[in-house]
Write a protein that holds these residues in place. Sequence first.
Motif, PDB file in Angstrom:
ATOM      1  N   MET A   1      42.888 -19.796  -3.000  1.00 42.92           N
ATOM      2  CA  MET A   1      42.540 -18.461  -2.546  1.00 42.92           C
ATOM      3  C   MET A   1      43.122 -17.464  -3.527  1.00 42.92           C
ATOM      4  O   MET A   1      44.268 -17.546  -3.916  1.00 42.92           O
ATOM      5  CB  MET A   1      43.103 -18.246  -1.135  1.00 42.92           C
ATOM      6  CG  MET A   1      43.237 -16.810  -0.729  1.00 42.92           C
ATOM      7  SD  MET A   1      42.880 -16.476   0.978  1.00 42.92           S
ATOM      8  CE  MET A   1      41.153 -16.383   1.000  1.00 42.92           C
ATOM      9  N   SER A   2      42.342 -16.503  -3.928  1.00 46.16           N
ATOM     10  CA  SER A   2      42.827 -15.502  -4.864  1.00 46.16           C
ATOM     11  C   SER A   2      43.647 -14.457  -4.123  1.00 46.16           C
ATOM     12  O   SER A   2      43.486 -14.237  -2.929  1.00 46.16           O
ATOM     13  CB  SER A   2      41.654 -14.841  -5.588  1.00 46.16           C
ATOM     14  OG  SER A   2      40.965 -13.977  -4.719  1.00 46.16           O
ATOM     15  N   THR A   4      43.356 -11.422  -4.202  1.00 50.18           N
ATOM     16  CA  THR A   4      42.550 -10.309  -3.694  1.00 50.18           C
ATOM     17  C   THR A   4      42.085 -10.558  -2.271  1.00 50.18           C
ATOM     18  O   THR A   4      41.732  -9.623  -1.573  1.00 50.18           O
ATOM     19  CB  THR A   4      41.328 -10.054  -4.590  1.00 50.18           C
ATOM     20  OG1 THR A   4      40.564 -11.260  -4.674  1.00 50.18           O
ATOM     21  CG2 THR A   4      41.746  -9.613  -5.975  1.00 50.18           C
ATOM     22  N   ASN A   5      42.096 -11.795  -1.817  1.00 49.81           N
ATOM     23  CA  ASN A   5      41.673 -12.112  -0.457  1.00 49.81           C
ATOM     24  C   ASN A   5      42.839 -12.140   0.526  1.00 49.81           C
ATOM     25  O   ASN A   5      42.630 -12.381   1.709  1.00 49.81           O
ATOM     26  CB  ASN A   5      40.939 -13.452  -0.422  1.00 49.81           C
ATOM     27  CG  ASN A   5      39.641 -13.398  -1.198  1.00 49.81           C
ATOM     28  OD1 ASN A   5      39.008 -12.352  -1.286  1.00 49.81           O
ATOM     29  ND2 ASN A   5      39.257 -14.522  -1.766  1.00 49.81           N
ATOM     30  N   LEU A   6      44.034 -11.916   0.043  1.00 49.70           N
ATOM     31  CA  LEU A   6      45.198 -11.903   0.918  1.00 49.70           C
ATOM     32  C   LEU A   6      45.282 -10.566   1.649  1.00 49.70           C
ATOM     33  O   LEU A   6      44.841  -9.540   1.147  1.00 49.70           O
ATOM     34  CB  LEU A   6      46.484 -12.122   0.118  1.00 49.70           C
ATOM     35  CG  LEU A   6      46.631 -13.461  -0.588  1.00 49.70           C
ATOM     36  CD1 LEU A   6      47.926 -13.504  -1.380  1.00 49.70           C
ATOM     37  CD2 LEU A   6      46.569 -14.607   0.404  1.00 49.70           C
ATOM     38  N   GLU A   7      45.864 -10.610   2.845  1.00 50.10           N
ATOM     39  CA  GLU A   7      46.136  -9.400   3.599  1.00 50.10           C
ATOM     40  C   GLU A   7      47.643  -9.177   3.620  1.00 50.10           C
ATOM     41  O   GLU A   7      48.417 -10.076   3.311  1.00 50.10           O
ATOM     42  CB  GLU A   7      45.577  -9.512   5.019  1.00 50.10           C
ATOM     43  CG  GLU A   7      44.061  -9.516   5.060  1.00 50.10           C
ATOM     44  CD  GLU A   7      43.502  -9.519   6.471  1.00 50.10           C
ATOM     45  OE1 GLU A   7      44.241  -9.199   7.427  1.00 50.10           O
ATOM     46  OE2 GLU A   7      42.326  -9.847   6.602  1.00 50.10           O
ATOM     47  N   GLU A  30      51.804 -16.406   1.759  1.00 50.21           N
ATOM     48  CA  GLU A  30      51.884 -16.661   0.319  1.00 50.21           C
ATOM     49  C   GLU A  30      53.134 -16.057  -0.315  1.00 50.21           C
ATOM     50  O   GLU A  30      53.671 -16.600  -1.263  1.00 50.21           O
ATOM     51  CB  GLU A  30      50.642 -16.091  -0.378  1.00 50.21           C
ATOM     52  CG  GLU A  30      49.337 -16.722   0.091  1.00 50.21           C
ATOM     53  CD  GLU A  30      49.194 -18.172  -0.319  1.00 50.21           C
ATOM     54  OE1 GLU A  30      49.609 -18.532  -1.436  1.00 50.21           O
ATOM     55  OE2 GLU A  30      48.666 -18.963   0.488  1.00 50.21           O
ATOM     56  N   SER A  64      52.495 -11.181   2.443  1.00 46.55           N
ATOM     57  CA  SER A  64      51.137 -11.421   1.940  1.00 46.55           C
ATOM     58  C   SER A  64      50.679 -12.734   2.546  1.00 46.55           C
ATOM     59  O   SER A  64      51.333 -13.769   2.371  1.00 46.55           O
ATOM     60  CB  SER A  64      51.132 -11.532   0.416  1.00 46.55           C
ATOM     61  OG  SER A  64      51.618 -10.339  -0.166  1.00 46.55           O
ATOM     62  N   ASN A  66      47.223 -15.366   4.011  1.00 44.53           N
ATOM     63  CA  ASN A  66      45.829 -15.763   3.934  1.00 44.53           C
ATOM     64  C   ASN A  66      45.241 -15.720   5.342  1.00 44.53           C
ATOM     65  O   ASN A  66      45.593 -16.550   6.180  1.00 44.53           O
ATOM     66  CB  ASN A  66      45.730 -17.178   3.357  1.00 44.53           C
ATOM     67  CG  ASN A  66      44.317 -17.667   3.232  1.00 44.53           C
ATOM     68  OD1 ASN A  66      43.405 -17.172   3.884  1.00 44.53           O
ATOM     69  ND2 ASN A  66      44.122 -18.664   2.382  1.00 44.53           N
ATOM     70  N   GLU A  68      42.538 -16.623   6.461  1.00 45.54           N
ATOM     71  CA  GLU A  68      41.751 -17.816   6.806  1.00 45.54           C
ATOM     72  C   GLU A  68      42.649 -18.912   7.377  1.00 45.54           C
ATOM     73  O   GLU A  68      42.166 -19.848   7.994  1.00 45.54           O
ATOM     74  CB  GLU A  68      40.988 -18.326   5.581  1.00 45.54           C
ATOM     75  CG  GLU A  68      39.923 -17.353   5.099  1.00 45.54           C
ATOM     76  CD  GLU A  68      39.252 -17.797   3.816  1.00 45.54           C
ATOM     77  OE1 GLU A  68      39.405 -18.980   3.421  1.00 45.54           O
ATOM     78  OE2 GLU A  68      38.568 -16.964   3.206  1.00 45.54           O
ATOM     79  N   SER A  71      46.259 -15.506  11.277  1.00 47.45           N
ATOM     80  CA  SER A  71      45.765 -14.149  11.557  1.00 47.45           C
ATOM     81  C   SER A  71      46.912 -13.146  11.624  1.00 47.45           C
ATOM     82  O   SER A  71      48.074 -13.511  11.846  1.00 47.45           O
ATOM     83  CB  SER A  71      45.006 -14.131  12.882  1.00 47.45           C
ATOM     84  OG  SER A  71      45.901 -14.342  13.965  1.00 47.45           O
TER      85      SER A  71
END
Length: 180
Positions: A1-2, A4-7, A30, A64, A66, A68, A71
Amino acid sequence: MSATNLEMATIGGGCFWCTEAVFQRINGVEKVVSGYSGGTVPGKPTYREICSGLTGHAEVIQVSFNPEIISYQIILEIFMTTHDPTTLNRQGADVGTQYRSVIFYHNDIQKEIAHQVVSELASYFSNPIVTEISPLTKFFEAEDYHQNYYNQNQEQGYCSFVISPKIQKLKSQHAQYLKA
């Protein structure tokens, strides 16, 4: 997962060493950075200034993760149940506004989820939840010696007497979310 897709989640539950240690062990997380947020004085605060209680900043972590894998709602549920969100401006022996329980939301969706989680968990506690829910304005990374503190200092008294029990509580209440 990059990346940029992390919240991101920004939360404070007393000493940032404790919350950092908890979230470093969660699957889907992460990166965890200890820092300061919520203050009213200009410029980047120092740890010494934060400890004075005069800057308005809270010790927080920025997580940070993921979405996916885990949540934001689960992040907050773990957060709310691994510290005491019912004590105003204190966690154990740590006293002052810098140790307040706080959720700094990054957007309106996070704000809504934060209010929902606090409401849903209210009956879990015998005292009212006093966790502040505020918009994130600025996050300041703490000094290097605060990063990864527990993992590097587990034998230190504060770590063994304060943080290790929180890790045990995490393992007993949220084992399904732990990294392998």
